[in-house]
Write a protein that holds these residues in place. Sequence first.
Motif, PDB file in Angstrom:
ATOM      1  N   GLY A   1      21.718 -13.202  -7.927  1.00 21.17           N
ATOM      2  CA  GLY A   1      19.823 -13.480  -8.283  1.00 21.17           C
ATOM      3  C   GLY A   1      19.117 -14.719  -6.620  1.00 21.17           C
ATOM      4  N   PHE A   2      17.982 -14.507  -5.934  1.00 20.40           N
ATOM      5  CA  PHE A   2      17.660 -15.288  -5.728  1.00 20.40           C
ATOM      6  C   PHE A   2      15.863 -15.986  -5.784  1.00 20.40           C
ATOM      7  CE2 PHE A   2      20.353 -12.789  -3.055  1.00 20.40           C
ATOM      8  CZ  PHE A   2      20.846 -13.558  -2.170  1.00 20.40           C
ATOM      9  N   GLY A   3      16.038 -17.277  -5.840  1.00 23.88           N
ATOM     10  CA  GLY A   3      14.621 -17.726  -6.663  1.00 23.88           C
ATOM     11  C   GLY A   3      13.495 -17.852  -5.054  1.00 23.88           C
ATOM     12  N   PRO A   4      13.118 -18.887  -5.662  1.00 22.40           N
ATOM     13  CA  PRO A   4      11.784 -19.486  -4.952  1.00 22.40           C
ATOM     14  C   PRO A   4      12.523 -19.669  -3.494  1.00 22.40           C
ATOM     15  CG  PRO A   4      12.032 -21.100  -6.527  1.00 22.40           C
ATOM     16  CD  PRO A   4      12.710 -19.829  -7.402  1.00 22.40           C
ATOM     17  N   ALA A   5      11.631 -19.253  -2.585  1.00 20.99           N
ATOM     18  CA  ALA A   5      11.621 -19.887  -1.345  1.00 20.99           C
ATOM     19  C   ALA A   5      12.778 -18.726  -0.708  1.00 20.99           C
ATOM     20  CB  ALA A   5      11.142 -21.495  -0.498  1.00 20.99           C
ATOM     21  N   THR A   6      12.874 -17.752  -1.143  1.00 23.82           N
ATOM     22  CA  THR A   6      14.211 -16.824  -0.350  1.00 23.82           C
ATOM     23  C   THR A   6      13.906 -16.732   0.581  1.00 23.82           C
ATOM     24  OG1 THR A   6      14.697 -16.217  -3.241  1.00 23.82           O
ATOM     25  CG2 THR A   6      15.741 -15.473  -0.686  1.00 23.82           C
ATOM     26  N   ARG A   7      14.723 -16.778   1.408  1.00 22.67           N
ATOM     27  CA  ARG A   7      14.495 -16.232   3.346  1.00 22.67           C
ATOM     28  C   ARG A   7      15.271 -14.775   2.838  1.00 22.67           C
ATOM     29  NH1 ARG A   7      12.622 -18.894   7.527  1.00 22.67           N
ATOM     30  NH2 ARG A   7      12.604 -21.147   6.846  1.00 22.67           N
ATOM     31  N   PRO A   8      14.033 -13.871   4.167  1.00 19.64           N
ATOM     32  CA  PRO A   8      15.173 -12.100   4.294  1.00 19.64           C
ATOM     33  C   PRO A   8      16.222 -12.308   4.994  1.00 19.64           C
ATOM     34  CG  PRO A   8      12.968 -12.340   4.391  1.00 19.64           C
ATOM     35  CD  PRO A   8      13.011 -13.545   4.124  1.00 19.64           C
ATOM     36  N   SER A   9      17.076 -13.130   5.721  1.00 24.28           N
ATOM     37  CA  SER A   9      18.495 -13.349   5.998  1.00 24.28           C
ATOM     38  C   SER A   9      18.862 -13.828   5.845  1.00 24.28           C
ATOM     39  CB  SER A   9      17.398 -14.553   7.075  1.00 24.28           C
ATOM     40  OG  SER A   9      17.470 -15.350   7.091  1.00 24.28           O
ATOM     41  N   ASP A  10      19.432 -14.276   4.034  1.00 25.21           N
ATOM     42  CA  ASP A  10      20.146 -14.937   3.701  1.00 25.21           C
ATOM     43  C   ASP A  10      20.174 -13.645   2.401  1.00 25.21           C
ATOM     44  OD1 ASP A  10      19.867 -17.464   4.038  1.00 25.21           O
ATOM     45  OD2 ASP A  10      18.165 -17.817   2.053  1.00 25.21           O
ATOM     46  N   VAL A  11      18.907 -13.039   2.049  1.00 24.17           N
ATOM     47  CA  VAL A  11      19.698 -11.393   1.311  1.00 24.17           C
ATOM     48  C   VAL A  11      20.396 -10.554   2.165  1.00 24.17           C
ATOM     49  CG1 VAL A  11      18.472 -10.096  -0.199  1.00 24.17           C
ATOM     50  CG2 VAL A  11      17.579 -11.757   0.418  1.00 24.17           C
ATOM     51  N   ALA A  12      19.845 -10.222   3.555  1.00 16.94           N
ATOM     52  CA  ALA A  12      20.515  -9.676   4.750  1.00 16.94           C
ATOM     53  C   ALA A  12      21.842  -9.931   4.809  1.00 16.94           C
ATOM     54  CB  ALA A  12      20.249  -9.385   6.002  1.00 16.94           C
ATOM     55  N   SER A  13      22.515 -11.588   4.682  1.00 13.94           N
ATOM     56  CA  SER A  13      23.405 -11.207   5.126  1.00 13.94           C
ATOM     57  C   SER A  13      24.470 -11.463   3.203  1.00 13.94           C
ATOM     58  CB  SER A  13      23.834 -12.786   4.846  1.00 13.94           C
ATOM     59  OG  SER A  13      23.904 -13.123   6.558  1.00 13.94           O
ATOM     60  N   PHE A  14      23.771 -11.392   2.602  1.00 11.89           N
ATOM     61  CA  PHE A  14      24.223 -10.801   1.235  1.00 11.89           C
ATOM     62  C   PHE A  14      24.775  -9.403   1.017  1.00 11.89           C
ATOM     63  CE2 PHE A  14      24.525  -9.314  -3.553  1.00 11.89           C
ATOM     64  CZ  PHE A  14      25.842 -10.494  -3.879  1.00 11.89           C
ATOM     65  N   ILE A  15      24.057  -8.739   1.193  1.00 10.14           N
ATOM     66  CA  ILE A  15      24.057  -7.208   0.901  1.00 10.14           C
ATOM     67  C   ILE A  15      25.049  -6.675   1.948  1.00 10.14           C
ATOM     68  CG2 ILE A  15      22.760  -5.203   1.377  1.00 10.14           C
ATOM     69  CD1 ILE A  15      20.329  -6.348   0.992  1.00 10.14           C
ATOM     70  N   VAL A  16      25.312  -7.135   3.148  1.00 11.83           N
ATOM     71  CA  VAL A  16      26.589  -6.914   3.948  1.00 11.83           C
ATOM     72  C   VAL A  16      27.384  -7.462   3.410  1.00 11.83           C
ATOM     73  CG1 VAL A  16      26.998  -6.848   6.065  1.00 11.83           C
ATOM     74  CG2 VAL A  16      24.610  -6.879   6.098  1.00 11.83           C
ATOM     75  N   GLY A  17      28.055  -8.527   3.182  1.00  9.77           N
ATOM     76  CA  GLY A  17      29.349  -8.776   2.947  1.00  9.77           C
ATOM     77  C   GLY A  17      29.779  -8.317   1.551  1.00  9.77           C
ATOM     78  N   SER A  18      28.249  -8.018   1.065  1.00  8.39           N
ATOM     79  CA  SER A  18      28.766  -7.586  -1.332  1.00  8.39           C
ATOM     80  C   SER A  18      29.233  -5.922  -0.261  1.00  8.39           C
ATOM     81  CB  SER A  18      27.050  -7.291  -1.939  1.00  8.39           C
ATOM     82  OG  SER A  18      27.285  -6.366  -2.134  1.00  8.39           O
ATOM     83  N   VAL A  19      28.168  -5.061   1.006  1.00  7.55           N
ATOM     84  CA  VAL A  19      28.809  -3.496   0.342  1.00  7.55           C
ATOM     85  C   VAL A  19      30.651  -3.217   1.036  1.00  7.55           C
ATOM     86  CG1 VAL A  19      28.472  -1.538   2.391  1.00  7.55           C
ATOM     87  CG2 VAL A  19      26.450  -2.555   0.841  1.00  7.55           C
ATOM     88  N   LEU A  20      30.617  -4.569   2.382  1.00  4.60           N
ATOM     89  CA  LEU A  20      31.352  -4.547   2.625  1.00  4.60           C
ATOM     90  C   LEU A  20      33.260  -4.943   2.151  1.00  4.60           C
ATOM     91  CD1 LEU A  20      30.528  -6.079   7.144  1.00  4.60           C
ATOM     92  CD2 LEU A  20      31.582  -4.042   5.897  1.00  4.60           C
ATOM     93  N   ARG A  21      32.590  -6.105   0.831  1.00  5.29           N
ATOM     94  CA  ARG A  21      33.240  -5.700   0.138  1.00  5.29           C
ATOM     95  C   ARG A  21      33.662  -5.065  -0.758  1.00  5.29           C
ATOM     96  NH1 ARG A  21      31.246 -10.981  -0.432  1.00  5.29           N
ATOM     97  NH2 ARG A  21      29.377 -10.481  -1.992  1.00  5.29           N
ATOM     98  N   ARG A  22      32.601  -3.692  -1.515  1.00  7.48           N
ATOM     99  CA  ARG A  22      33.011  -2.350  -2.211  1.00  7.48           C
ATOM    100  C   ARG A  22      34.255  -1.380  -1.221  1.00  7.48           C
ATOM    101  NH1 ARG A  22      28.008  -2.160  -3.532  1.00  7.48           N
ATOM    102  NH2 ARG A  22      27.798  -1.014  -1.975  1.00  7.48           N
ATOM    103  N   MET A  23      33.887  -2.057  -0.133  1.00  6.19           N
ATOM    104  CA  MET A  23      34.394  -0.857   0.643  1.00  6.19           C
ATOM    105  C   MET A  23      36.159  -1.727   1.425  1.00  6.19           C
ATOM    106  SD  MET A  23      31.920  -0.066   3.467  1.00  6.19           S
ATOM    107  CE  MET A  23      32.631   0.515   4.773  1.00  6.19           C
ATOM    108  N   GLY A  24      36.453  -3.195   0.613  1.00 11.98           N
ATOM    109  CA  GLY A  24      37.675  -3.501   0.661  1.00 11.98           C
ATOM    110  C   GLY A  24      37.568  -4.420   2.184  1.00 11.98           C
ATOM    111  N   LYS A  25      36.830  -4.307   3.173  1.00  6.56           N
ATOM    112  CA  LYS A  25      37.090  -5.137   4.303  1.00  6.56           C
ATOM    113  C   LYS A  25      36.144  -6.749   4.636  1.00  6.56           C
ATOM    114  CE  LYS A  25      36.018  -0.304   7.182  1.00  6.56           C
ATOM    115  NZ  LYS A  25      35.578  -0.775   8.792  1.00  6.56           N
ATOM    116  N   GLU A  26      35.558  -6.975   2.965  1.00  7.10           N
ATOM    117  CA  GLU A  26      35.580  -8.641   3.351  1.00  7.10           C
ATOM    118  C   GLU A  26      36.114  -9.114   1.872  1.00  7.10           C
ATOM    119  OE1 GLU A  26      31.246 -10.749   3.774  1.00  7.10           O
ATOM    120  OE2 GLU A  26      32.280  -9.851   5.546  1.00  7.10           O
ATOM    121  N   HIS A  27      36.239 -10.171   2.380  1.00 12.58           N
ATOM    122  CA  HIS A  27      36.269 -10.802   0.440  1.00 12.58           C
ATOM    123  C   HIS A  27      35.313 -11.726   0.352  1.00 12.58           C
ATOM    124  CE1 HIS A  27      40.528  -9.301   1.103  1.00 12.58           C
ATOM    125  NE2 HIS A  27      40.258  -9.952   2.829  1.00 12.58           N
TER     126      HIS A  27
END
Length: 254
Positions: free
Chosen positions: A228-254
């Motif tokens: 969850g992301f609140g007020p004043a979120t920056r797109p770059s925070d969300v971008a990094s989170f998505i990449v990390g999460s997708v890679l975790r699902r692929m078993g490539k990042e912890h």
Amino acid sequence: MTHHDWIAGELVRPYGDRRDDGIVQLSFVLPVPPSERAREAAAELARRLGLDQVHVAHMEAAAARYTFFVVYGRTAAGVEWERIQVPEVLVRKRGFDELNAYALREVGRRIVVLGACTGSDAHAVGIDAIMNMKGYAGDPGLERYACFEATNLGAQVENVRLARLAVERRADAVLVSQVVTQRDVHRENARQLVEELERLGVRAGVTLVLGGPRIDHRFAVELGYDAGFGPATRPSDVASFIVGSVLRRMGKEH
Ligand code: B12
């Protein structure tokens, strides 16, 4: 200010002029016209809130028969810093070029992202800020990233439709914006999407992100979202989170 190590049981108190003086500033509107009586009513309210050394610093007509106040006062309250625990989104932040190169290399294709403001909520500005080319506060939105195939579906998107589109387009991530929180509509509405994705059997394969001015990470996780992301979120925070999460699902990042 100098560095300070917190010890167990130590209280954090508001800092006004001096450390630990407990001075706070409060602002509010009373439904009465400005007058000396109104000023005293504001001071009395502050005292009833438990403040002492009350000082009405500002009084101003807000509209016909309404007055805006700024009041200073001292509170004896403090909080034990050591005991405050808040779940936070874990994001390993990378720069724009670095993230694009890293994601394209590690995922091996573009990450499919769908974004929408859902249910009856018509506030599109938040999801636009995260998704659109222009982005937010100089921070480019997800559409600008080469590593994302990002589609902003806009406002008032039905949960059933969003879930169906997530399946059809094989979305890796679904981003949901909820701005209106009156009578807790955001809770039911946000929850409904999780249920719909579960019903379709795709929940585990999708990174689900909730955002909005009244959203925090703990609330989003409670509802079954990944972050969850609140007020004043920056797109770059969300971008990094998505990449990390997708890679975790692929078993490539912890
Ligand atoms: C503009 C606006 C409108 C416009 C919306 C136009 C549009 N195309 O979006 C109009 C006039 C249509 C409107 C209507 C209404 N509005 Co209005 N509106 C606002 C206003 C002034 C600004 C909202 C905004 O654009 N903020 C700017 C964006 C950038 O901020 P943001 O949404 O917080 O987004 C950031 C973060 O939260 C986060 N984020 C947001 N979404 C997402 C999603 C993801 C996935 C992520 C990661 C992050 C993220 O990132 C963004 C960038 O940092 C606010 C008051 C205010 N000043 O905030 C009221 C406000 C949101 N509205 C409110 C209300 C009540 C309404 C109405 C119900 C009024 C009415 N009685 O008709 C209607 C509801 C219409 C509907 N069906 O939804 C209330 C909500 C109160 C509440 N607690 O629910 C507010 C707070 C005003 C108030 N103080 O009463 N509104």
